[in-house]
Design an enzyme around this catalytic site. Structure first.
Site, PDB file in Angstrom:
ATOM      1  CB  SER A 148     -85.787  13.153 -86.488  1.00  0.00           C
ATOM      2  OG  SER A 148     -85.095  14.096 -85.684  1.00  0.00           O
ATOM      3  CE  LYS A 194     -84.052  24.875 -86.585  1.00  0.00           C
ATOM      4  NZ  LYS A 194     -85.413  24.327 -86.746  1.00  0.00           N
ATOM      5  CG  ASP A 195     -87.454  23.024 -83.228  1.00  0.00           C
ATOM      6  OD1 ASP A 195     -87.624  23.763 -84.216  1.00  0.00           O
ATOM      7  OD2 ASP A 195     -86.931  21.897 -83.294  1.00  0.00           O
ATOM      8  NE  ARG A 246     -86.138  31.693 -90.014  1.00  0.00           N
ATOM      9  CZ  ARG A 246     -85.142  31.133 -90.688  1.00  0.00           C
ATOM     10  NH1 ARG A 246     -84.325  31.879 -91.413  1.00  0.00           N
ATOM     11  NH2 ARG A 246     -84.956  29.830 -90.650  1.00  0.00           N
ATOM     12  NE  ARG A 247     -84.480  27.892 -93.212  1.00  0.00           N
ATOM     13  CZ  ARG A 247     -84.544  26.742 -92.555  1.00  0.00           C
ATOM     14  NH1 ARG A 247     -85.509  25.878 -92.830  1.00  0.00           N
ATOM     15  NH2 ARG A 247     -83.647  26.455 -91.624  1.00  0.00           N
ATOM     16  NE  ARG A 259     -93.469  19.941 -91.783  1.00  0.00           N
ATOM     17  CZ  ARG A 259     -94.442  19.450 -91.026  1.00  0.00           C
ATOM     18  NH1 ARG A 259     -95.701  19.711 -91.326  1.00  0.00           N
ATOM     19  NH2 ARG A 259     -94.175  18.714 -89.963  1.00  0.00           N
ATOM     20  NE  ARG A 312     -87.233  19.564 -93.942  1.00  0.00           N
ATOM     21  CZ  ARG A 312     -87.520  20.721 -93.385  1.00  0.00           C
ATOM     22  NH1 ARG A 312     -86.842  21.803 -93.729  1.00  0.00           N
ATOM     23  NH2 ARG A 312     -88.472  20.827 -92.485  1.00  0.00           N
TER      24      ARG A 312
END
Length: 224
Positions: free
Chosen positions: A12, A82-83, A138-139, A156, A162
């Site tokens: 990405s 975080k991943d 979570r969000r 996603r 996004r």
């Protein structure tokens, strides 16, 4: 140094930008260092038709990269911290953590023309029952608690995808990590930062982790 180091990363724009930042930081310290970027598709990149919470397993964005690292196909890897699962595979270590940028989540609003504002002003700009995109459980849980009338919709894709879906009108707003927008130069899209009292960010959000083999002393000498 005659050896060309291979760094593994997802493909990405955000992952490549983060990897480029790490490589540039290394070259500032070691000007003669040669590094080749190797793009690796992870399970999280392949599965795009449903939320990852519906898929059995963990480490969706790192596991294939770690396999390549263990097999010697790459020499180190750059991840969003975080991943990463809390347990690393045997033989691997986090050799470096990069300076953390803004760790909080933000709200990006379709058609927002103003500068970054406070949450109350942004909420007043939204429809009564806005469609808000985020695929993070979570969000979703935290935002639903704070704003019960918001319609939370699955979202996603990478940052570009996004933002495109938002601009196409599929959502009134989306919730994303500030760090991703900042690293790609999209900080002007931030309508407001979500206070941690409303949306506590993921552990490690905003930080980059550099992973390497524990027995590769040459690579570790550059990273640690």
């Amino acid at each position: 140094m005659s050896r060309v180091l291979k760094v593994g990363t997802r493909g990405s724009k955000l992952a490549l930008a983060q990897t480029e930042w790490v490589v540039n930081a290394l070259k500032q310290k070691f000007p003669d260092l040669r590094v080749e970027t190797v793009i690796i598709r992870t399970r999280g990149d392949v599965i795009t038709d449903r939320p990852l919470r519906e898929v059995v397993g963990k480490g969706f964005f790192v596991k294939e990269i770690e396999f390549a690292l263990l097999n010697g196909e790459i020499d180190f890897a750059v991840h969003s911290l975080k991943d990463m699962p809390t347990d690393l595979p045997d033989g691997l270590t986090i050799a470096a953590l990069c300076n953390r940028v803004e760790p909080r989540d933000v709200l990006v609003v379709r058609g927002w023309q103003g500068d970054e504002s406070d949450l109350n002003e942004v909420v007043e700009h939204l429809p009564e029952r806005p469609k808000v995109g985020t695929s993070s459980l979570r969000r979703q849980a935290q935002i639903k608690n704070a704003f019960p009338n918001w319609q939370l919709c699955e979202l996603r894709g990478n940052v570009d995808t996004r933002l495109r879906k938002l601009d196409e009108g599929q959502y009134d707003a989306i919730v994303v990590a500030a760090a991703g927008l900042m690293r790609l130069g999209f900080q002007e899209r931030i309508a407001c930062v979500l206070p941690v009292e409303i949306c506590c960010p993921a552990a490690g959000q905003g930080a980059l982790a550099v992973e390497a083999r524990v027995d590769d002393e040459e690579v570790l000498s550059f990273l640690m």
